[in-house]
Design a protein around this motif. Structure first.
Motif, PDB file in Angstrom:
ATOM      1  N   UNK A  98      14.755  33.290  41.881  1.00  0.00           N
ATOM      2  CA  UNK A  98      15.817  32.882  42.796  1.00  0.00           C
ATOM      3  C   UNK A  98      16.145  33.984  43.790  1.00  0.00           C
ATOM      4  N   UNK A  99      15.874  35.246  43.407  1.00  0.00           N
ATOM      5  CA  UNK A  99      16.194  36.327  44.346  1.00  0.00           C
ATOM      6  C   UNK A  99      15.305  36.279  45.590  1.00  0.00           C
ATOM      7  N   UNK A 182      26.114  33.387  35.913  1.00  0.00           N
ATOM      8  CA  UNK A 182      26.910  34.610  36.078  1.00  0.00           C
ATOM      9  C   UNK A 182      26.038  35.746  36.625  1.00  0.00           C
ATOM     10  N   UNK A 183      24.831  35.863  36.077  1.00  0.00           N
ATOM     11  CA  UNK A 183      23.925  36.910  36.539  1.00  0.00           C
ATOM     12  C   UNK A 183      23.687  36.772  38.047  1.00  0.00           C
ATOM     13  N   UNK A 184      23.401  35.540  38.470  1.00  0.00           N
ATOM     14  CA  UNK A 184      23.082  35.347  39.886  1.00  0.00           C
ATOM     15  C   UNK A 184      24.310  35.484  40.776  1.00  0.00           C
ATOM     16  N   UNK A 187      24.764  39.150  41.112  1.00  0.00           N
ATOM     17  CA  UNK A 187      23.660  39.681  41.903  1.00  0.00           C
ATOM     18  C   UNK A 187      23.867  39.411  43.388  1.00  0.00           C
ATOM     19  N   UNK A 190      26.447  41.626  44.729  1.00  0.00           N
ATOM     20  CA  UNK A 190      25.998  43.023  44.763  1.00  0.00           C
ATOM     21  C   UNK A 190      25.038  43.270  45.928  1.00  0.00           C
ATOM     22  N   UNK A 191      24.073  42.373  46.102  1.00  0.00           N
ATOM     23  CA  UNK A 191      23.007  42.611  47.066  1.00  0.00           C
ATOM     24  C   UNK A 191      23.404  42.138  48.466  1.00  0.00           C
ATOM     25  N   UNK A 217      31.328  47.419  35.765  1.00  0.00           N
ATOM     26  CA  UNK A 217      30.135  46.920  35.080  1.00  0.00           C
ATOM     27  C   UNK A 217      30.501  46.425  33.682  1.00  0.00           C
ATOM     28  N   UNK A 220      31.941  43.042  33.955  1.00  0.00           N
ATOM     29  CA  UNK A 220      30.963  41.952  34.091  1.00  0.00           C
ATOM     30  C   UNK A 220      30.316  41.660  32.724  1.00  0.00           C
ATOM     31  N   UNK A 221      30.061  42.718  31.941  1.00  0.00           N
ATOM     32  CA  UNK A 221      29.489  42.507  30.609  1.00  0.00           C
ATOM     33  C   UNK A 221      30.438  41.710  29.727  1.00  0.00           C
ATOM     34  N   UNK A 222      31.735  42.071  29.787  1.00  0.00           N
ATOM     35  CA  UNK A 222      32.705  41.345  28.961  1.00  0.00           C
ATOM     36  C   UNK A 222      32.807  39.893  29.401  1.00  0.00           C
ATOM     37  N   UNK A 224      30.420  38.199  30.668  1.00  0.00           N
ATOM     38  CA  UNK A 224      29.207  37.567  30.141  1.00  0.00           C
ATOM     39  C   UNK A 224      29.346  37.231  28.672  1.00  0.00           C
ATOM     40  N   UNK A 225      29.889  38.183  27.885  1.00  0.00           N
ATOM     41  CA  UNK A 225      30.083  37.928  26.456  1.00  0.00           C
ATOM     42  C   UNK A 225      31.030  36.752  26.269  1.00  0.00           C
ATOM     43  N   UNK A 228      29.293  33.536  27.024  1.00  0.00           N
ATOM     44  CA  UNK A 228      28.365  33.206  25.931  1.00  0.00           C
ATOM     45  C   UNK A 228      29.094  32.641  24.732  1.00  0.00           C
TER      46      UNK A 228
END
Lengths: 251, 265, 254
Positions: A98-99, A182-184, A187, A190-191, A217, A220-222, A224-225, A228
């Protein structure tokens, strides 16, 4: 209990590594400084605005991807000719990263929400679609033939045979799509620089605010958790219901 | 020779204790074929895992050929009930039979001979390069038996090996076990919940009580040593022995200890 | 014949539709497909492949292979030890949940902007799915298989290599598949951030200089690359896990 020990161990490790001089604290600040930066950040309106923007891009993108994935998946999956004709195309389009669409998103939407949505929807759509197709392929032929023998119409077959069979797969697809989305989203921020946590991280990086960057950061991890855990709990409840229903019907 | 003396196993989980084996004593002489029967849930699996050295007993001991068992003993081979899970699905039939031999550091030539002989003995010559899951259930169990035979054990432990195959295959496999036992002169301990199977196969039958398990009774099967499915099962003595074992198992289920019945010798 | 029609039919139709619909396109952002294809040939010359695509691929392969080795090794260690597993699992879940691209700025701090940084970024992003799937696969090895190995004296390296790893391999492959798509994403992202060569760098350069047909050709190349790598992976997996697919088919038929 043990898991908490592990997490505590990580925090202590990050505190000690720079304090003992094993890692340059300009690169990895100790836990306490990251926590302090996070504490300062938590009271600002900008932080919550960024969290809100990220979650908004995530949620809207996810809803579009799930809706599209389910509708396309059922339509394609229920008609054998369509399934056969689209298989190669899906196999070709799905692994496209997708990037690769980032430049296109920038040209079309600049730094708007649209850029984020394009990437999120593209990445999450395939997760849902593929799971729905698995689910539809899993329909018991005997059940389908039973429905046909009672002269069920197409819609009734989709509603009473296909959909209940595919449902657990749909939830698996939604769970996978939720984390990919969430990752995208992050991303893209960010980009490309669309508003949200990802952009805040980029800003923190360019302004040299290293503790803040780590704090964001971790956020964002929290997130994500949390996504999930929520998705898994949701899936488990629906699946438990599904299996108990199946258990009552003798196979 | 296998000696089980005062074997006791208690499972603990938190504050709860479950006594699976209370006090088990019996022996299997070298070259003997003994069947163990018991009501379902009588701790057969626990007993077997203790004998195989996979489980540490709480009290008492197991001795194999004079040595106390404290881990899987080298002279012992085991055939599991769940053949589908006990054979490794990522290996061909040949590799499944050969892997334990490699661990015993047997030379390549000798391994080849052993694998061939074992597969031949169980009637599976020609399936070497197939995967186990490409075979029927009965054939898979034959592979598991071949693996045990190729290992050249002094003692063979069989845990309800035919519980999951159909009746006709089962009869064939029973005859195979008797034939292999007679030919290889190994000690066999055969665990089953099928009374007919126990009487048909064994020289002796040991009956277990319900859990917590003790030995309920023991009989010598005084049938001719050449047995076949047709005549042995029609023998009036077979029926008598069978009835005796059946009564003991029923009594065991009710938790009774019947006095010495006429059939035991 | 019919199968070929099914496989090629829709792609041909879609390609033709794009070609025809875009033929007279005046749109700046969506140039005619013929223009894009023409620039594809002109842009991705052998020279260009050597200076931009090969470095990207080398970094991808290096990072992915390292992540696979580390993930499986650490995953097996954790998976075989219940205490360690219970202790570190939440930490691993946390690391996996961090969107991998945000690692780029962090790793830039430590490793600068060279090849090392890009490879470390790929390793850091890819290692979690491999690791967690290996832990799960090792943990879930059938107890009867383990008992069989013990009963026949299969211990030490042989138990690991001949029993535990093969038993966990389908799950490990699932982790490797997830890691592959993450690796491609990170390869592109790390080059977009800071690089002087590579696919990601080149495509962003085209976009910034409004070389639109070239940019489209880059997107197509990336797509082909993603497709090609996933095809390679599927072939390798199909070969390595032939027993597993056969076993599943056999179980489904019964």
């Amino acid at each position: 209990m043990r898991g908490l020990t592990g997490l505590a161990g990580l925090l202590v490790l990050v505190e000690l590594l720079p304090r003992l001089g094993l890692v340059n604290d300009a690169y990895l600040p100790p836990t306490s400084r990251i926590a302090a930066a996070l504490g300062d950040e938590l009271v600002t309106a900008e932080f919550w605005q960024a969290v809100g923007d990220t979650l908004m891009g995530w949620a809207i993108g996810l809803v579009i991807a799930v809706a599209a994935g389910v509708v396309v998946g059922i339509a394609v999956g229920a008609v054998p000719v369509l399934r056969a004709a689209t298989a190669s195309t899906i196999e070709f389009l799905r692994p496209i990263p997708s990037v690769a669409l980032i430049p296109l998103a920038v040209l079309l939407y600049g730094t708007d929400l649209g850029s984020t949505l394009l990437l999120v929807v593209y990445a999450a759509f395939w997760q849902v679609l593929v799971q729905v197709l698995y689910g539809v392929a899993d329909v018991d032929p005997i059940a389908d033939e039973t429905a046909r023998s009672f002269r069920f119409g197409t819609w009734a077959r989709v509603r009473h045979v296909l959909w209940p069979t595919a449902l657990p797969y749909v939830f698996t697809g939604v769970r996978l799509a939720a984390s990919v989305a969430l990752v995208l989203a992050v991303t893209a921020e960010l980009v490309i620089g669309a508003p949200g946590l990802g952009k805040s991280i980029a800003v923190a990086q360019t302004s040299g605010a290293v503790p803040l960057m780590y704090a964001l950061i971790a956020v964002t991890g929290l997130l994500g958790v949390a996504i999930n855990l929520a998705a898994r709990a949701f899936e488990r409840r629906t699946l438990a219901w599904h299996q108990s229903v199946r258990g009552e019907v003798p196979a | 020779m296998l000696e089980v003396s005062s074997l006791k196993k208690v499972y603990r989980s938190g504050a709860r204790e479950v006594e699976a084996l209370r006090d088990l004593t019996f022996t299997v002489d070298s070259g003997e074929l003994v069947c163990l029967v018991g009501p379902s849930g009588c701790g057969k699996t626990t007993l077997l895992r203790c004998i195989a050295g996979l489980l540490e007993p709480t009290g008492g001991q197991v001795r194999l050929d004079g040595r106390e068992v404290s881990g899987p003993p080298p002279g012992l081979a085991m055939v599991f009930q769940e053949y589908g899970r006990s054979l490794f699905p990522w290996m061909s039939v040949r590799d499944n039979v050969e892997l334990p031999l490699k661990q015993k550091k047997i030379t390549r030539d000798r391994r080849k001979t052993l694998v061939e002989q074992a597969l031949d003995a169980v009637g599976l010559a020609g399936t070497e390069s197939a995967y186990p899951w490409q075979l029927s259930g009965g054939m898979q169990q034959r592979v598991a038996i071949a693996r045990a035979v190729a290992y050249e054990p002094s003692t063979l432990l069989m845990d309800e090996p035919f519980a999951a195959v159909d009746a006709q295959t089962r009869a064939d496999l029973e005859d195979l076990v008797r034939a292999l036992w007679q030919r290889l002169e190994v000690t066999v301990l055969f665990i089953t919940h099928d009374i007919d199977e126990a009487v048909y196969l064994g020289q002796r039958v040991v009956m277990l009580s319900s859990s917590p398990t003790v030995v309920q009774d023991e009989i010598t099967v005084d049938l001719p040593s050449t047995r076949d499915q047709l005549h042995t099962r029609a023998d009036p003595r077979f029926t008598e022995l069978r009835t005796h074992v059946y009564e003991q198992i029923q009594a065991a289920k009710r938790g009774l200890q019947l006095g010495g019945a006429g059939a035991s010798s | 014949m019919k199968r070929v029609a099914y496989v090629l039919g829709l792609p041909v139709v879609l390609f033709a539709a794009w070609y025809l619909l875009s033929a007279g396109s005046e749109s700046f952002y969506a140039p005619p497909l013929s223009t894009i294809l023409e620039s594809f040939g002109k842009t991705w010359t052998l020279d260009r492949l050597g200076t931009d695509v090969v470095p990207s691929l080398l970094r991808l392969v290096a990072g992915y292979a390292l992540a696979a080795v580390i993930g499986v090794a650490v995953g097996v260690t954790i998976g075989l030890n219940r205490r360690v597993r219970a202790t570190v699992e939440p930490v691993l879940e946390f690391f996996r949940a961090i969107p991998p691209p945000v690692l780029v700025p962090v790793i830039m701090l430590f490793a600068g902007i060279g090849n090392g940084m890009k490879i470390i970024v790929i390793v850091f992003g890819c290692v979690w799915p491999v690791l967690l799937n290996t832990v799960e696969g090792v943990r879930a090895v059938d107890s009867v298989q383990i008992d069989t190995a013990k009963a026949y004296g299969i211990s030490g390296p042989a138990r690991l290599g001949r029993v535990i790893l093969p038993a966990a391999s389908p799950q490990i492959a699932a982790g490797l598949r997830q890691a592959l798509s993450i690796a491609i994403i990170l390869m592109v992202i790390s080059e977009m951030f800071a690089a002087s060569n590579g696919l990601g760098f080149t495509i962003v350069q085209f976009q910034r200089s409004f070389a639109i047909p070239e940019m489209w050709s880059g997107i197509i190349l990336l797509g082909l690359l993603g497709f090609g790598l996933s095809l390679l992976f599927r072939l390798a997996e199909g070969r390595a896990l032939r027993w597993y697919h056969g076993l599943r088919d056999a179980q489904r038929r019964s």
